[in-house]
Design a protein around this motif. Structure first.
Motif, short mmCIF file in Angstrom:
data_model
loop_
_atom_site.label_atom_id
_atom_site.label_comp_id
_atom_site.label_asym_id
_atom_site.label_seq_id
_atom_site.Cartn_x
_atom_site.Cartn_y
_atom_site.Cartn_z
N UNK A 94 -12.90 -13.62 -1.78
CA UNK A 94 -12.75 -13.28 -3.19
C UNK A 94 -13.43 -11.95 -3.49
N UNK A 95 -14.57 -11.73 -2.87
CA UNK A 95 -15.25 -10.45 -3.09
C UNK A 95 -14.41 -9.28 -2.59
N UNK A 96 -13.71 -9.49 -1.48
CA UNK A 96 -12.87 -8.43 -0.92
C UNK A 96 -11.72 -8.09 -1.87
N UNK A 97 -11.13 -9.09 -2.49
CA UNK A 97 -10.03 -8.85 -3.42
C UNK A 97 -10.51 -8.08 -4.63
N UNK A 98 -11.65 -8.47 -5.19
CA UNK A 98 -12.20 -7.77 -6.35
C UNK A 98 -12.58 -6.33 -5.99
N UNK A 99 -13.17 -6.17 -4.82
CA UNK A 99 -13.55 -4.82 -4.38
C UNK A 99 -12.31 -3.94 -4.19
N UNK A 100 -11.24 -4.51 -3.64
CA UNK A 100 -10.00 -3.75 -3.44
C UNK A 100 -9.39 -3.36 -4.79
N UNK A 101 -9.38 -4.29 -5.74
CA UNK A 101 -8.82 -3.99 -7.05
C UNK A 101 -9.62 -2.90 -7.74
N UNK A 102 -10.95 -2.99 -7.67
CA UNK A 102 -11.79 -1.96 -8.28
C UNK A 102 -11.56 -0.60 -7.64
N UNK A 103 -11.45 -0.56 -6.32
CA UNK A 103 -11.22 0.72 -5.66
C UNK A 103 -9.83 1.27 -5.96
N UNK A 104 -8.83 0.39 -6.09
CA UNK A 104 -7.50 0.85 -6.46
C UNK A 104 -7.49 1.45 -7.86
N UNK A 105 -8.12 0.77 -8.80
CA UNK A 105 -8.19 1.30 -10.17
C UNK A 105 -8.93 2.63 -10.20
N UNK A 106 -10.01 2.73 -9.44
CA UNK A 106 -10.78 3.98 -9.39
C UNK A 106 -9.94 5.11 -8.79
N UNK A 107 -9.25 4.82 -7.70
CA UNK A 107 -8.45 5.86 -7.06
C UNK A 107 -7.28 6.31 -7.91
N UNK A 108 -6.68 5.40 -8.65
CA UNK A 108 -5.51 5.76 -9.45
C UNK A 108 -5.91 6.49 -10.72
N UNK A 109 -6.89 5.96 -11.44
CA UNK A 109 -7.21 6.51 -12.77
C UNK A 109 -8.31 7.56 -12.78
N UNK A 110 -9.29 7.45 -11.93
CA UNK A 110 -10.42 8.38 -11.97
C UNK A 110 -10.19 9.54 -11.02
N UNK A 111 -9.98 9.25 -9.76
CA UNK A 111 -9.82 10.32 -8.78
C UNK A 111 -8.44 10.95 -8.82
N UNK A 112 -7.43 10.14 -9.06
CA UNK A 112 -6.07 10.66 -9.03
C UNK A 112 -5.54 10.86 -7.63
#
Length: 50
Positions: free
Chosen positions: A1-19
């Motif tokens: 479960x931690x891996x799924x949450x970590x993946x979702x957070x990193x995806x959101x960060x890469x898409x919206x913050x870093x671009x």
């Protein structure tokens, strides 16, 4: 479960913050945002007619 949450957070960060994201990350974020929105939209009323 931690891996799924970590993946979702990193995806959101890469898409919206870093671009800097690949197609898979963009697809995950799209599904993550559209499924709840459309569920709420169709639960409380009909699709807006323009």
């Amino acid at each position: 479960m931690k891996l799924i949450i970590k993946r979702i957070k990193s995806d959101l960060y890469n898409v919206f913050v870093k671009g800097d994201s690949d197609k898979v990350e963009q697809a995950r974020v799209f599904v993550l945002l559209t499924v709840p929105f459309l569920s709420i939209l169709f639960a409380f009323g009909r699709f807006p007619v323009y």
